[in-house]
Scaffold this active site. Structure first.
Site, PDB file in Angstrom:
ATOM      1  N   ASP A 220       0.828  -1.201   0.000  1.00 36.65           N
ATOM      2  CA  ASP A 220       0.000   0.000   0.000  1.00 36.65           C
ATOM      3  C   ASP A 220       0.870   1.261   0.000  1.00 36.65           C
ATOM      4  OD1 ASP A 220      -2.854   0.894   0.434  1.00 36.65           O
ATOM      5  OD2 ASP A 220      -1.950   1.877   2.166  1.00 36.65           O
ATOM      6  N   GLU A 286       1.722  -0.561  -4.976  1.00 40.34           N
ATOM      7  CA  GLU A 286       0.685   0.429  -5.250  1.00 40.34           C
ATOM      8  C   GLU A 286       1.385   1.777  -5.195  1.00 40.34           C
ATOM      9  OE1 GLU A 286      -3.227   2.807  -3.799  1.00 40.34           O
ATOM     10  OE2 GLU A 286      -1.574   2.383  -2.494  1.00 40.34           O
TER      11      GLU A 286
HETATM   12  C1  GLC Z   1      -4.204   3.012  -0.661  1.00 39.15           C
HETATM   13  C2  GLC Z   1      -5.429   2.148  -0.559  1.00 39.15           C
HETATM   14  C3  GLC Z   1      -6.569   3.008  -0.113  1.00 39.15           C
HETATM   15  C4  GLC Z   1      -6.236   3.593   1.237  1.00 39.15           C
HETATM   16  C5  GLC Z   1      -4.922   4.342   1.197  1.00 39.15           C
HETATM   17  C6  GLC Z   1      -4.410   4.624   2.577  1.00 39.15           C
HETATM   18  O1  GLC Z   1      -4.309   3.962  -1.649  1.00 39.15           O
HETATM   19  O2  GLC Z   1      -5.670   1.511  -1.773  1.00 39.15           O
HETATM   20  O3  GLC Z   1      -7.776   2.309  -0.068  1.00 39.15           O
HETATM   21  O4  GLC Z   1      -7.245   4.464   1.641  1.00 39.15           O
HETATM   22  O5  GLC Z   1      -3.914   3.596   0.570  1.00 39.15           O
HETATM   23  O6  GLC Z   1      -3.996   3.435   3.182  1.00 39.15           O
END
Ligand code: GLC
Length: 560
Positions: A220, A286
């Site tokens: 994440d 991500e």
């Molecule tokens: C990422 C996740 C999202 C979350 C954010 C903070 O972007 O995909 O859902 O709110 O991180 O953890």
């Protein structure tokens, strides 16, 4: 499309491994299947529905966080990285889910949230109880405020969810004190990744889940862990996307070079559990990083295995835009020998069956609600089917988000009172937020909560129109979106499309066409139907051909 680019051919991955061509299905545990009927999905619910995923023909599942959490950000606020939130089940439920998935040939990827913990994490509780400058505070980003009484935040950073990225604490003696950084909600304090204790802790967390048999981690906010040392002001509006034109300065909170050391260390940990084509454990970034060349740095040979291709997700539905993003993506990852990935939907964006039903060129909405311009549902679904069929023919790895195999639209008329995404509250309603793509999915048209669970309960209300999308209305029905996905995944595997070679073909300006794995793929973005060559044998189509055997507007076909 005039495809006279330098990049005529691309494989989508140099080092072979299961992940280089895998189709990975994202499960959002709150909304997939609810075994105990409390209205929130759970791990036993997922286990009971694994046959659906095996039938569909995906290779792996990725589970959004199911760890103990106050759910201030739907589980992306983790209070304990080594457990299971009671709402979702127990650690033995997790073990059983992993074992049952493997028994069906499905690999399991779990979510890792290293940028921040929950404010309910024991480390944060300790930090609040400790003094400024203490070891407990140094696990997070605590600073004195600016101004005479320290009453102003340490810098001007904004939270991705709206409002300031700093909150002030009350010191143990009752006085207003230091500030802590939270790039997201105030219940998600950012960790200090310059602290060796933080690094050691996460290596241990990796091992904890690897020892339980997981095949990898989706990381994440992978581009956020390291902040520019001086925490310099940043006047620009905050976005999770580092949004970099090559010639613009980089935001001080995103995509700092120091993050790569962390992933190199993690890669070594994962490789010690298996690194062959068949037993490799993977890291997926991500990272909302542009341009593609900058993103490719996350997947250099000694770092992560994959990174989500958000540039692809964000690309407009036109032949030139799709051609450009596909070409750029393949070039950038080929340059570092990593597989390209493709994704159209996830739990943070408006589902593509709705997004593509907005006028072409509409800026990406952060949620859609009552009173907002509504997507054209039929057009959106038509384009979504065409887009998916195009995506599944590309070499590389593809990510699917639960429900898209049903053609599920966004819930675009959720009443604001039921919204739970902190974005809605923190922007004073200016952004509706992400609840509309997180609504529990329909399995059986005539069952309570459409078969999501044994009762009517559903943590977000399901729209009445969703009966028609239920799995049992689509299974075995020729032409249904479910059968389109299932058929495409079977052909993709049979023809080795994920490890194939893409070769563009000359085509009119509003058409994209390429060959891969013995198939020819054609998408028609233009207003006029497009004829196929004589003798073409269509093996998959997102919409029926017209009476003259031509490909209609907003349709993709695969033919031999
Ligand atoms: C990422 C996740 C999202 C979350 C954010 C903070 O972007 O995909 O859902 O709110 O991180 O953890």
């Amino acid at each position: 499309m005039n495809t006279n680019a330098t990049h005529q051919e691309a494989t989508g991955g140099a080092t072979p491994g299961w992940w280089t061509e895998a189709v990975i299905y994202q499960i959002y545990p709150r909304s997939f299947a609810d075994a105990d009927g409390d209205g929130v999905g759970d791990l036993p619910g997922i286990t009971a529905r694994l046959d659906h995923l095996a039938d569909l023909g995906v290779d792996a599942i990725w589970l959004s966080p199911f760890y103990p959490s106050p759910q201030a950000d739907a589980g992306y606020d983790v209070a304990d990285y080594r457990g299971v939130e009671p709402l979702f089940g127990t650690l033995s439920d997790a073990d059983r889910l992993i074992a049952e998935a493997k028994a069906r040939g499905l690999r399991v990827i779990v979510d890792l949230v290293p940028n921040h913990t929950s404010s309910a994490h024991v480390w944060f509780t300790e930090a609040l109880a400790a003094a400024p400058g203490s070891a407990a505070r140094q696990r997070y980003v605590f600073r004195d405020g600016r101004g005479p009484d320290g009453a102003e935040p340490p810098n001007d950073w904004q939270s991705v969810f709206g409002g300031p990225a700093w909150s002030r604490v009350t010191e143990p003696d009752g006085r207003p004190g230091q500030w802590y950084l939270h790039l997201f909600d105030s219940a998600q304090p950012d960790l200090n990744w310059d602290n060796p204790e933080v690094r050691a802790e996460f290596v241990d967390v990796l091992r904890f889940w690897l020892d339980r048999g997981v095949d990898g981690f989706r990381v994440d906010v992978a581009h956020g862990l390291i902040k520019q040392a001086d925490l310099a002001d940043w006047q620009e509006p905050q976005e999770i996307l580092s949004g970099q034109e090559v010639d613009k300065p980089r935001p001080p909170m995103w995509d700092q070079d120091g993050v790569h050391d962390i992933y190199r260390q993690w890669r070594q940990v994962l490789d010690s559990y298996g690194s062959s084509a068949d037993d490799g454990r993977i890291l997926v970034a991500e990272a909302w990083v542009e341009p593609a060349e900058r993103l490719a740095r996350y997947v250099r040979p000694d770092e992560m295995h994959q990174a989500f291709n958000f540039e692809y997700l964000l690309a407009a539905w036109t032949a030139p835009a799709q051609y450009a993003v596909i070409t750029r993506s393949l070039e950038a990852t080929d340059a570092v020998g990593a597989p390209t990935t493709w994704v159209l939907s996830n739990h943070d964006v408006v589902r593509h069956a709705s997004r593509l039903g907005l006028p072409v060129g509409t800026p990406r909405p952060n949620g859609i609600g009552i009173g907002d311009p509504q997507p054209d549902a039929a057009l959106g679904l038509r384009r979504a089917r065409a887009a998916t069929l195009l995506m599944l023919a590309l070499p590389g790895s593809a990510y699917l988000y639960q429900g898209e195999e049903l053609g599920l639209p966004e819930h675009t008329t959720l009443p604001d009172e039921v919204r739970q995404d902190p974005t809605f509250r923190r922007t004073g309603g200016a952004h509706r937020g992400r609840d509309g793509c997180r609504v529990p999915i329909p399995w059986e048209a005539d069952a309570p909560s459409y078969g999501f669970g044994p009762t009517d309960a559903s943590w977000l209300p399901q729209p009445p129109s969703w009966a028609e999308y239920a799995l049992d209305r689509q299974r075995g029905v020729p032409g249904s979106t479910y059968e389109l996905y299932r058929g495409a995944l079977r052909l993709r595997r049979e023809h080795g499309l994920g490890r194939g070679t893409l070769r563009w073909r000359e085509s009119p300006d509003t058409v994209l066409s390429f060959t891969n794995g013995g198939l020819t793929v054609l998408t028609n973005f233009g207003p006029d139907p497009v004829p196929l060559p004589a003798g073409a044998q269509v093996v998959q189509a997102s919409a029926p051909l017209d009476d003259a055997g031509r490909v209609p507007t907003d349709a993709t076909v695969w033919y031999r």
